[in-house]
Scaffold this motif. Structure first.
Motif, PDB file in Angstrom:
ATOM      1  N   UNK A   1       0.849  -1.197   0.000  1.00  0.00           N
ATOM      2  CA  UNK A   1       0.000   0.000   0.000  1.00  0.00           C
ATOM      3  C   UNK A   1       0.880   1.240   0.000  1.00  0.00           C
ATOM      4  N   UNK A   2       0.478   2.238  -0.784  1.00  0.00           N
ATOM      5  CA  UNK A   2       1.087   3.561  -0.721  1.00  0.00           C
ATOM      6  C   UNK A   2      -0.023   4.529  -0.356  1.00  0.00           C
ATOM      7  N   UNK A   3       0.240   5.390   0.630  1.00  0.00           N
ATOM      8  CA  UNK A   3      -0.780   6.366   1.019  1.00  0.00           C
ATOM      9  C   UNK A   3      -0.136   7.740   1.167  1.00  0.00           C
ATOM     10  N   UNK A   4      -0.968   8.767   1.006  1.00  0.00           N
ATOM     11  CA  UNK A   4      -0.454  10.140   1.019  1.00  0.00           C
ATOM     12  C   UNK A   4      -1.615  11.111   1.086  1.00  0.00           C
ATOM     13  N   UNK A   5      -1.339  12.370   1.441  1.00  0.00           N
ATOM     14  CA  UNK A   5      -2.389  13.396   1.364  1.00  0.00           C
ATOM     15  C   UNK A   5      -2.806  13.632  -0.085  1.00  0.00           C
ATOM     16  N   UNK A   6      -3.939  14.251  -0.244  1.00  0.00           N
ATOM     17  CA  UNK A   6      -4.413  14.591  -1.591  1.00  0.00           C
ATOM     18  C   UNK A   6      -3.427  15.538  -2.273  1.00  0.00           C
ATOM     19  N   UNK A   7      -3.220  15.296  -3.567  1.00  0.00           N
ATOM     20  CA  UNK A   7      -2.452  16.231  -4.378  1.00  0.00           C
ATOM     21  C   UNK A   7      -0.951  16.121  -4.288  1.00  0.00           C
TER      22      UNK A   7
ATOM     23  N   UNK B   1      -0.610 -13.468  -7.471  1.00  0.00           N
ATOM     24  CA  UNK B   1      -0.714 -12.083  -7.922  1.00  0.00           C
ATOM     25  C   UNK B   1      -0.278 -11.130  -6.819  1.00  0.00           C
ATOM     26  N   UNK B   2       0.085  -9.927  -7.212  1.00  0.00           N
ATOM     27  CA  UNK B   2       0.459  -8.870  -6.276  1.00  0.00           C
ATOM     28  C   UNK B   2      -0.569  -7.750  -6.379  1.00  0.00           C
ATOM     29  N   UNK B   3      -0.953  -7.196  -5.237  1.00  0.00           N
ATOM     30  CA  UNK B   3      -1.900  -6.082  -5.207  1.00  0.00           C
ATOM     31  C   UNK B   3      -1.216  -4.872  -4.576  1.00  0.00           C
ATOM     32  N   UNK B   4      -1.299  -3.740  -5.262  1.00  0.00           N
ATOM     33  CA  UNK B   4      -0.808  -2.471  -4.737  1.00  0.00           C
ATOM     34  C   UNK B   4      -2.015  -1.557  -4.528  1.00  0.00           C
ATOM     35  N   UNK B   5      -2.325  -1.282  -3.251  1.00  0.00           N
ATOM     36  CA  UNK B   5      -3.422  -0.380  -2.910  1.00  0.00           C
ATOM     37  C   UNK B   5      -2.904   1.058  -2.833  1.00  0.00           C
ATOM     38  N   UNK B   6      -3.711   1.989  -3.305  1.00  0.00           N
ATOM     39  CA  UNK B   6      -3.422   3.413  -3.176  1.00  0.00           C
ATOM     40  C   UNK B   6      -4.484   3.999  -2.250  1.00  0.00           C
ATOM     41  N   UNK B   7      -4.045   4.794  -1.270  1.00  0.00           N
ATOM     42  CA  UNK B   7      -4.978   5.248  -0.240  1.00  0.00           C
ATOM     43  C   UNK B   7      -4.654   6.680   0.175  1.00  0.00           C
ATOM     44  N   UNK B   8      -5.648   7.324   0.785  1.00  0.00           N
ATOM     45  CA  UNK B   8      -5.484   8.694   1.279  1.00  0.00           C
ATOM     46  C   UNK B   8      -4.951   8.694   2.711  1.00  0.00           C
TER      47      UNK B   8
ATOM     48  N   UNK C   1       4.057   2.188   2.240  1.00  0.00           N
ATOM     49  CA  UNK C   1       4.824   3.376   1.884  1.00  0.00           C
ATOM     50  C   UNK C   1       3.990   4.608   2.200  1.00  0.00           C
ATOM     51  N   UNK C   2       4.576   5.537   2.937  1.00  0.00           N
ATOM     52  CA  UNK C   2       3.938   6.820   3.221  1.00  0.00           C
ATOM     53  C   UNK C   2       4.651   7.912   2.437  1.00  0.00           C
ATOM     54  N   UNK C   3       3.881   8.734   1.735  1.00  0.00           N
ATOM     55  CA  UNK C   3       4.412   9.902   1.044  1.00  0.00           C
ATOM     56  C   UNK C   3       3.990  11.139   1.831  1.00  0.00           C
ATOM     57  N   UNK C   4       4.956  11.994   2.160  1.00  0.00           N
ATOM     58  CA  UNK C   4       4.669  13.162   2.989  1.00  0.00           C
ATOM     59  C   UNK C   4       5.322  14.398   2.392  1.00  0.00           C
ATOM     60  N   UNK C   5       4.722  15.544   2.659  1.00  0.00           N
ATOM     61  CA  UNK C   5       5.336  16.791   2.228  1.00  0.00           C
ATOM     62  C   UNK C   5       6.668  16.994   2.943  1.00  0.00           C
ATOM     63  N   UNK C   6       7.674  17.520   2.268  1.00  0.00           N
ATOM     64  CA  UNK C   6       8.963  17.770   2.921  1.00  0.00           C
ATOM     65  C   UNK C   6       8.796  18.708   4.108  1.00  0.00           C
ATOM     66  N   UNK C   7       9.489  18.413   5.184  1.00  0.00           N
ATOM     67  CA  UNK C   7       9.399  19.245   6.385  1.00  0.00           C
ATOM     68  C   UNK C   7       9.998  20.625   6.118  1.00  0.00           C
ATOM     69  N   UNK C   8       9.328  21.621   6.669  1.00  0.00           N
ATOM     70  CA  UNK C   8       9.851  22.974   6.556  1.00  0.00           C
ATOM     71  C   UNK C   8       9.520  23.660   5.252  1.00  0.00           C
ATOM     72  N   UNK C   9       8.647  23.039   4.425  1.00  0.00           N
ATOM     73  CA  UNK C   9       8.270  23.669   3.163  1.00  0.00           C
ATOM     74  C   UNK C   9       6.762  23.767   3.093  1.00  0.00           C
ATOM     75  N   UNK C  10       6.274  24.678   2.284  1.00  0.00           N
ATOM     76  CA  UNK C  10       4.847  24.934   2.174  1.00  0.00           C
ATOM     77  C   UNK C  10       4.166  23.771   1.469  1.00  0.00           C
ATOM     78  N   UNK C  11       3.171  23.164   2.130  1.00  0.00           N
ATOM     79  CA  UNK C  11       2.468  22.024   1.547  1.00  0.00           C
ATOM     80  C   UNK C  11       1.863  22.355   0.190  1.00  0.00           C
ATOM     81  N   UNK C  12       1.265  23.559   0.067  1.00  0.00           N
ATOM     82  CA  UNK C  12       0.526  23.891  -1.140  1.00  0.00           C
ATOM     83  C   UNK C  12       1.433  24.205  -2.325  1.00  0.00           C
ATOM     84  N   UNK C  13       2.728  24.362  -2.083  1.00  0.00           N
ATOM     85  CA  UNK C  13       3.612  24.826  -3.154  1.00  0.00           C
ATOM     86  C   UNK C  13       4.377  23.693  -3.824  1.00  0.00           C
ATOM     87  N   UNK C  14       4.212  22.470  -3.351  1.00  0.00           N
ATOM     88  CA  UNK C  14       5.132  21.435  -3.800  1.00  0.00           C
ATOM     89  C   UNK C  14       4.664  20.659  -5.026  1.00  0.00           C
ATOM     90  N   UNK C  15       3.349  20.366  -5.124  1.00  0.00           N
ATOM     91  CA  UNK C  15       2.922  19.467  -6.179  1.00  0.00           C
ATOM     92  C   UNK C  15       3.490  18.094  -5.912  1.00  0.00           C
TER      93      UNK C  15
END
Length: 349
Positions: free
Chosen positions: A77-83, A215-222, A243-257
């Motif tokens: 599973x890979x999860x992350x905030x929206x966007x 078979x292998x399953x990869x889930x994508x989650x919020x 796997x967790x995807x996170x915004x880099x620390x110390x940077x603006x969440x909305x500016x990263x894409x």
């Protein structure tokens, strides 16, 4: 009337009142006879095996679809905030497996058939992204190697993986696949409450059946508001990789894409450098292609500390900004001084 008669009358009255208040049995379906349970148990055909026989079985070793974190007969599973770029991540990983290519330094030893289940993207956006991926990768997958199911092309919408009907509808498509990407849990596993573990059981049983079939399953989650995967943590119980995807620390969440930190929160079967975090960025080119860049998370943090020190912050201020220990920031300042990277010294601590 005697005291005995009075007491009996009072007891009779209480008994009659209790009988009136007693709930009437609902007219629901009758309880199945014992024979029905016996038939169900027989249909499961459970069998045990002795340890001696088990150790003598010739079980094929696990190979890798995308080394080191996505094995054959695996669940991830890979999860992350929206966007943040989790769908880009899943699409690139799926295409690398279909093409026998590579992604972020992870290698797919040979091409394998992939089924990509998309639950929410407009068809035109999905088409544009895969066109960009094909343009940007060295290895091209065979035309039939990656199969797509996406809502805009379905007359009655996408199936619900948390129902028997939805799982049955998918069987013709899952049968030939070696990797099944479920993007995402919220849109493709719709029955039940997300934060209740029991609601996940139907999907978990399906995933375990897929694994038993090789078979292998990869889930994508919020991710939820607190940064952890949204809903019940029971999802992680049977997974090999989380796997967790996170915004880099110390940077603006909305500016990263599509720029994020990657953290392996569960890594069954791989350790050491393979399981270390990374900072990853996806850059789009004017021609429509995309390029990934990455470096070990420790090096990324070092570079960020150097930048903050050069802006005039002290090690303590840099540590607070990046949510790291002060001793780490101090150690990085000494290293930056040796490397000649400080334009001016940070605060004198």
């Amino acid at each position: 009337m005697s005291e005995r008669d009075t007491g009996a009358s009072w007891l009779d009255e209480r008994a009659n009142t209790a009988a009136k208040l007693r709930p009437v049995p609902s007219e629901g379906p009758p309880t199945p006879p014992a024979s029905a349970y016996e038939e169900t148990a027989a249909s499961m055909a459970l069998k045990s095996i002795s340890l001696g026989d088990f150790l003598g079985l010739n079980i094929p070793p696990r190979t890798m679809l995308l080394a080191p974190w996505l094995p054959t007969s695996g669940l991830a599973m890979v999860y992350a905030p929206r966007g943040i770029g989790k769908t880009w991540f899943a699409m690139y990983a799926g295409y690398a497996v279909a093409a026998g290519g590579s992604f972020l330094g992870w290698e797919a030893p040979s091409p394998a058939p992939v089924l990509y289940l998309d639950g929410e993207m407009p068809a035109i956006a999905l088409q544009e992204r895969f066109a960009s991926i094909i343009q940007s990768t060295e290895h091209e997958a065979a035309p039939e190697a990656l199969q797509l199911l996406t809502p805009d092309l379905q007359p009655r919408g996408m199936p619900d993986l948390s129902t028997v009907e939805g799982q049955t509808a998918l069987e013709p498509f899952t049968d030939p696949a070696k990797l099944i990407v479920v993007d995402n849990i919220a849109t493709l596993c719709r029955t039940g409450k997300e934060n209740e573990g029991e609601s996940w059981l139907m999907v978990q049983e399906w995933a375990l059946r897929m694994r038993a079939q090789g078979k292998t399953v990869l889930f994508v989650h919020h991710a939820g508001k607190g940064g952890q995967q949204r809903g019940t943590s029971r999802r992680e119980d049977v997974l090999d990789t989380v796997i967790a995807l996170r915004y880099p620390k110390g940077e603006d969440d909305d500016a990263q894409g599509a720029k994020f930190e990657l953290h392996f929160e569960k890594n069954r079967g791989f350790y050491g450098d393979d399981a270390k975090g990374r900072e990853i960025e996806l850059v789009s080119s004017p021609s429509g292609g995309t390029t990934w860049s990455w470096l070990p998370l420790q090096e990324s943090t070092y570079q960020r500390v150097v930048d903050l020190l050069n802006e005039g912050l002290s090690p303590t201020e840099a540590a607070r900004e990046l949510d790291i220990h002060k001793s780490t920031a101090t150690r990085y300042r000494k290293r930056a001084e040796r490397d000649g990277l400080l334009a001016k010294k940070g605060g004198g601590e």
